[in-house]
Design an enzyme around this catalytic site. Sequence first.
Site, short mmCIF file in Angstrom:
data_model
loop_
_atom_site.label_atom_id
_atom_site.label_comp_id
_atom_site.label_asym_id
_atom_site.label_seq_id
_atom_site.Cartn_x
_atom_site.Cartn_y
_atom_site.Cartn_z
N CYS A 61 32.31 -28.37 52.76
CA CYS A 61 33.33 -29.13 52.06
C CYS A 61 33.42 -30.57 52.52
O CYS A 61 32.82 -30.97 53.52
CB CYS A 61 34.71 -28.47 52.18
SG CYS A 61 35.10 -27.92 53.84
N TYR A 71 20.39 -33.73 57.13
CA TYR A 71 20.44 -33.23 55.76
C TYR A 71 21.74 -33.47 55.01
O TYR A 71 21.72 -33.92 53.88
CB TYR A 71 20.14 -31.72 55.77
CG TYR A 71 20.22 -31.05 54.42
CD1 TYR A 71 19.25 -31.28 53.45
CD2 TYR A 71 21.28 -30.18 54.11
CE1 TYR A 71 19.33 -30.67 52.20
CE2 TYR A 71 21.36 -29.57 52.86
CZ TYR A 71 20.38 -29.81 51.91
OH TYR A 71 20.44 -29.22 50.69
N GLY A 85 30.10 -30.30 48.47
CA GLY A 85 30.66 -29.09 47.86
C GLY A 85 30.68 -29.22 46.36
O GLY A 85 31.16 -30.21 45.83
N ASN A 87 37.75 -29.40 56.51
CA ASN A 87 36.30 -29.31 56.59
C ASN A 87 35.96 -28.73 57.95
O ASN A 87 36.28 -29.32 58.98
CB ASN A 87 35.66 -30.70 56.43
CG ASN A 87 34.16 -30.68 56.61
OD1 ASN A 87 33.51 -29.66 56.40
ND2 ASN A 87 33.58 -31.80 56.99
N GLY A 88 35.31 -27.57 57.96
CA GLY A 88 34.94 -26.94 59.23
C GLY A 88 35.08 -25.43 59.15
O GLY A 88 35.15 -24.86 58.07
#
Length: 589
Positions: free
Chosen positions: A95, A337, A121, A195-196
């Site tokens: 996300c 990436y 996302g 996020n995580g």
Amino acid sequence: MAASPLSSSSALSKPISKHHSFSLNTPQKVTFPLLPKTLQKPSSFPCNHVLHPQKSQFTTSSKNPISDFISANKNEDGLVPPFSDDDDDKPREECGVVGIFGDPEASRLCYLALHALQHRGQEGAGIVAVNNNVLQSVTGVGLVSEVFNESKLDQLPGEMAIGHVRYSTAGSSMLKNVQPFVAGYRFGSIGVAHNGNLVNYRALRAMLEDNGSIFNTSSDTEVVLHLIAISKARPFFLRIVEACEKLEGAYSMVFVTEDKLVAVRDPHGFRPLVMGRRSNGAVVFASETCALDLIEATYEREVYPGEVLVVDKKDGVQSVCLMPHPEPKQCIFEHIYFALPNSVVFGRSVYESRHDFGEILATEAPVDCDVVIAVPDSGLVAALGYAAKAGVPFQQGLIRSHYVGRTFIEPSQKIRDFGVKLKLSPVRGVLEGKRVVVVDDSIVRGTTSSKIVRLIKEAGAKEVHMRIASPPIIGSCYYGVDTPSSEELISNRMSVEEIREFIGCDSLAFLPFESLKKMLGSESPNFCYACFSGKYPVMPREVKVKRVGDFLDDGLNGPMDSIDGGWIQGPRDLNVEKEIDPLYQKSNI
């Protein structure tokens, strides 16, 4: 408005508590300069067990040990069904988040920023805006452009907003799990975007449920809202501090209340979170600087590991220490990436990092070749670095279609490598009769790489040499990245030569691990390399693996037993785990 995870009747926000004053014992003031072009490293953030409010000039006018699980559900290729799509043969960032304070177009700017973060996302998006002390929410399944339109953004007026884009790991994407979450509790309403990944989610959820909490989603983010709701700390941001002290794992979060925007980053700083400012003084938080660029916000600095930033009209921007932070452990895969090449992540240019990776490969794994090509789009910059260092022309040997969704109708007659062919088309004029170096960012399961090699050879290439701009991936990630179980990671069960034979290329070389760390220089200790080394900065006691998907994030309906079916035990003493985890007896170990 979205249904509240804590209450089904929180359509209107309650007034926030007026007890704003608080005292702290012998606070030691720390200055964090908010200079637009200052790139302070996270390790420079001096955390102690003392809170440090700081006012700014803000104005609102302006081989892996965890590899004991093998899936029983495999298809004809021996792969777990959720990973059968060729496009899924990569790790997935789960996300991206954004928060904006002090701009009358907050929700529209949030919408644009989420567009810039769409790569983080693609299966769900949401925005929560604050207007007249009421939190209003629009969420939906799909791309940002599919979830929002002009009429929906008109429903989100106000000068403060947070947003979220979500990648669910597999299976169904349920609307109830799309963030930001909004909850009502005794002191008002709160929204959160995360996020995580929390590695102690099950234990926290069990504790909360034992104390009467009722959960509305299957996301680990919801436990944060419950922990804030039961906190008795004053003022509000201390509730967030108290809640975060109970969390283990990775979290970069933005919160919104009736009058405040809050940004928090975990003490290890696993996932990125940056701060910027627009020309009118509006403060912006986002997962990547590319989001700041799109909405014309000037990058100021990162949110430091272990830091809480509180923004409101009265005090501007205040910086508070969450807790003493250990050595930062930032995710190296952001540079390999996840992040866009035009972003600055952890104080480093992503483009420059990837270019350097390619140069290292050309230096340490040279091969006689006629042309260098990339697996688009993530291998492009490393391929440019390789070609420049090797003195060999770079050309577009593979063309990527940008009009293919994740779902498509496959012809009844079986076409070999159909999924890859739909997305990548070889250019025969570039490849025919040539010795080709193909640069990609990583190899996860190896299935897509083998199909790409076959496509290139069928297009007439004389030789195909694969160069991978990352070390071999041998371990799953438990800090907010979707990766297959370790048994599915080809580098965890094969040597480089065995992988070469499996893929069918003429030679194969990965970015040497030690060379990667040498390139990072003095910053090398600040990165997390668990996926390459199997050494985890925060040991996961709740390990996610893939059977038929990531139960906790996919929002599958059913009892907790079915959710636990997607987990295995982490590398801890199981006797200790039985004592600390009430759900241990319910898991299928």
